[in-house]
Design a protein around this motif. Sequence first.
Motif, PDB file in Angstrom:
ATOM      1  N   ASP A  38       6.605  21.813   2.084  1.00 36.38           N
ATOM      2  CA  ASP A  38       8.059  21.545   1.720  1.00 36.38           C
ATOM      3  C   ASP A  38       8.503  22.178   0.541  1.00 36.38           C
ATOM      4  N   CYS A  39       7.820  22.456  -0.341  1.00 37.00           N
ATOM      5  CA  CYS A  39       7.992  22.781  -1.726  1.00 37.00           C
ATOM      6  C   CYS A  39       8.492  24.437  -1.555  1.00 37.00           C
ATOM      7  N   PHE A  40       7.981  25.190  -0.692  1.00 34.43           N
ATOM      8  CA  PHE A  40       8.155  26.381  -0.324  1.00 34.43           C
ATOM      9  C   PHE A  40       9.451  26.507   0.302  1.00 34.43           C
ATOM     10  N   TYR A  41       9.557  25.477   1.297  1.00 37.73           N
ATOM     11  CA  TYR A  41      11.027  25.507   1.851  1.00 37.73           C
ATOM     12  C   TYR A  41      12.178  25.526   1.068  1.00 37.73           C
ATOM     13  N   LEU A  42      12.172  24.453   0.044  1.00 43.76           N
ATOM     14  CA  LEU A  42      12.999  24.243  -1.061  1.00 43.76           C
ATOM     15  C   LEU A  42      13.321  25.652  -1.679  1.00 43.76           C
ATOM     16  N   LEU A  43      12.641  26.656  -1.841  1.00 39.06           N
ATOM     17  CA  LEU A  43      12.734  27.776  -2.597  1.00 39.06           C
ATOM     18  C   LEU A  43      12.685  29.098  -1.456  1.00 39.06           C
ATOM     19  N   ASP A  44      13.036  28.835  -0.365  1.00 45.15           N
ATOM     20  CA  ASP A  44      13.172  30.024   0.675  1.00 45.15           C
ATOM     21  C   ASP A  44      14.535  30.578   0.624  1.00 45.15           C
ATOM     22  N   GLY A  45      15.364  30.297  -0.445  1.00 38.49           N
ATOM     23  CA  GLY A  45      16.764  30.937  -0.385  1.00 38.49           C
ATOM     24  C   GLY A  45      18.058  30.005  -0.014  1.00 38.49           C
ATOM     25  N   ARG A  46      17.678  28.822   0.405  1.00 36.01           N
ATOM     26  CA  ARG A  46      18.565  28.178   0.709  1.00 36.01           C
ATOM     27  C   ARG A  46      19.389  27.185  -0.369  1.00 36.01           C
ATOM     28  N   LEU A  47      18.627  27.210  -1.542  1.00 34.09           N
ATOM     29  CA  LEU A  47      19.219  26.683  -2.870  1.00 34.09           C
ATOM     30  C   LEU A  47      19.157  27.642  -3.989  1.00 34.09           C
ATOM     31  N   ARG A  48      19.922  28.879  -3.829  1.00 34.68           N
ATOM     32  CA  ARG A  48      19.842  29.941  -4.598  1.00 34.68           C
ATOM     33  C   ARG A  48      20.385  29.731  -6.134  1.00 34.68           C
ATOM     34  N   LYS A  49      21.128  28.649  -6.467  1.00 30.15           N
ATOM     35  CA  LYS A  49      21.802  28.389  -7.787  1.00 30.15           C
ATOM     36  C   LYS A  49      20.713  27.534  -8.470  1.00 30.15           C
ATOM     37  N   LEU A  50      19.721  27.002  -8.165  1.00 31.25           N
ATOM     38  CA  LEU A  50      18.800  25.982  -8.712  1.00 31.25           C
ATOM     39  C   LEU A  50      18.532  26.846 -10.058  1.00 31.25           C
ATOM     40  N   THR A  51      18.711  25.846 -11.009  1.00 26.36           N
ATOM     41  CA  THR A  51      17.976  26.382 -12.432  1.00 26.36           C
ATOM     42  C   THR A  51      17.176  25.301 -12.745  1.00 26.36           C
TER      43      THR A  51
END
Length: 362
Positions: A38-51
């Motif tokens: 699930d952590c990898f899903y969060l970082l698969d491009g769907r939340l590109r603006k995350l800082t």
Amino acid sequence: MEPSVMSYLPLSLCYLTSTTFSSSILTHLYINVETLDDCFYLLDGRLRKLTTLCVNVYYVNTFVEIVHNMDQLLNLKCFSLKLFHSFQQYDKIALLLRRMSNLEKLTLNIFIKNRNRVIDGTNIQHDILDYMPQLRSFIFYICTYVEPAVLSYKLSSEDIQQTLTNIGLQHVSNMVNYVTCFVNFVYGVRAACSIFSLPFEFNYLQDLGNNFPNIVFSCVTYLLIQDTIPFEHEFFMRIARSFPLLKHLCIRNRESQQLNGLVTFSSDNCQLHSIIEYPHLTILDVRSSHIDYAEQFLNETKTFIPCLTEIEASFSGHLKAVTKDFTREETRRNCAKVKKITSIVPVVHSEDFCLYFPSLYK
């Protein structure tokens, strides 16, 4: 300050498409998820603006091999990852961290099993620091579980500390402890090797044994202690000093205390030790321990626990023995505020029992 998310149930993202769960404006996210995937899903491009991303992982899925997006996460400046169960996929974590070349703050709490080497300073440098030139803050607590039989070298706390010093980490420490494990219905022993930054900023610590550094763990409220040799009274004195805010103590030790082998429960008036006080302890878990440790904590001539509200015991017979069928005065005061008792065999609520634990019925 990081929001408190521990009270929220973990989410599963594996069945959600990127269009269902996505954002083009979200910059900060604090979340509980079910698995590491699930952590990898969060970082698969769907939340590109995350800082800023802070993730608590409750379970580790070791059976599903999924190919995730491995693009660089150039916007991410702050990342926190905490896993609450041990896992084998250390390489997946290393690959994830290598995508964060602009990271400035990293918090990492992981438990790794089934390796033939411990994670030490050399791994920290090669797997993490070499890929994060902008990193300014690194807070970590990493524990590796290894089978002594597969180690090609002798474990040494001094050697592990030297690897941390060699890479320029000064405010760090480590522990090496041997603990029991249950694999394929067989009990065995494995080494638990922990490395952590100082001051220790996590609220829980596990697999601490008789030999631990002289450090005050001022943030720890949950502590799991276990060892293959007994815990004596002096050890619990050290625990009280080193963990001043301790609320939940879990003891795993099947070995009898040496002193209690000489002094039986009938020696109530024999004051051999100074009394230890745990002013904030509310939960005592002695399910996987020798009866001596119930005696150690419930007997007020040894330990005073003014806020104890929950006892977890393996057998109700242990409580009966230590309290002498719920009539013993030396253990009455520490039991007076207990509101919950958990045991494999239910306790018979006799009249003496009801009088002994009056808070159970309020």
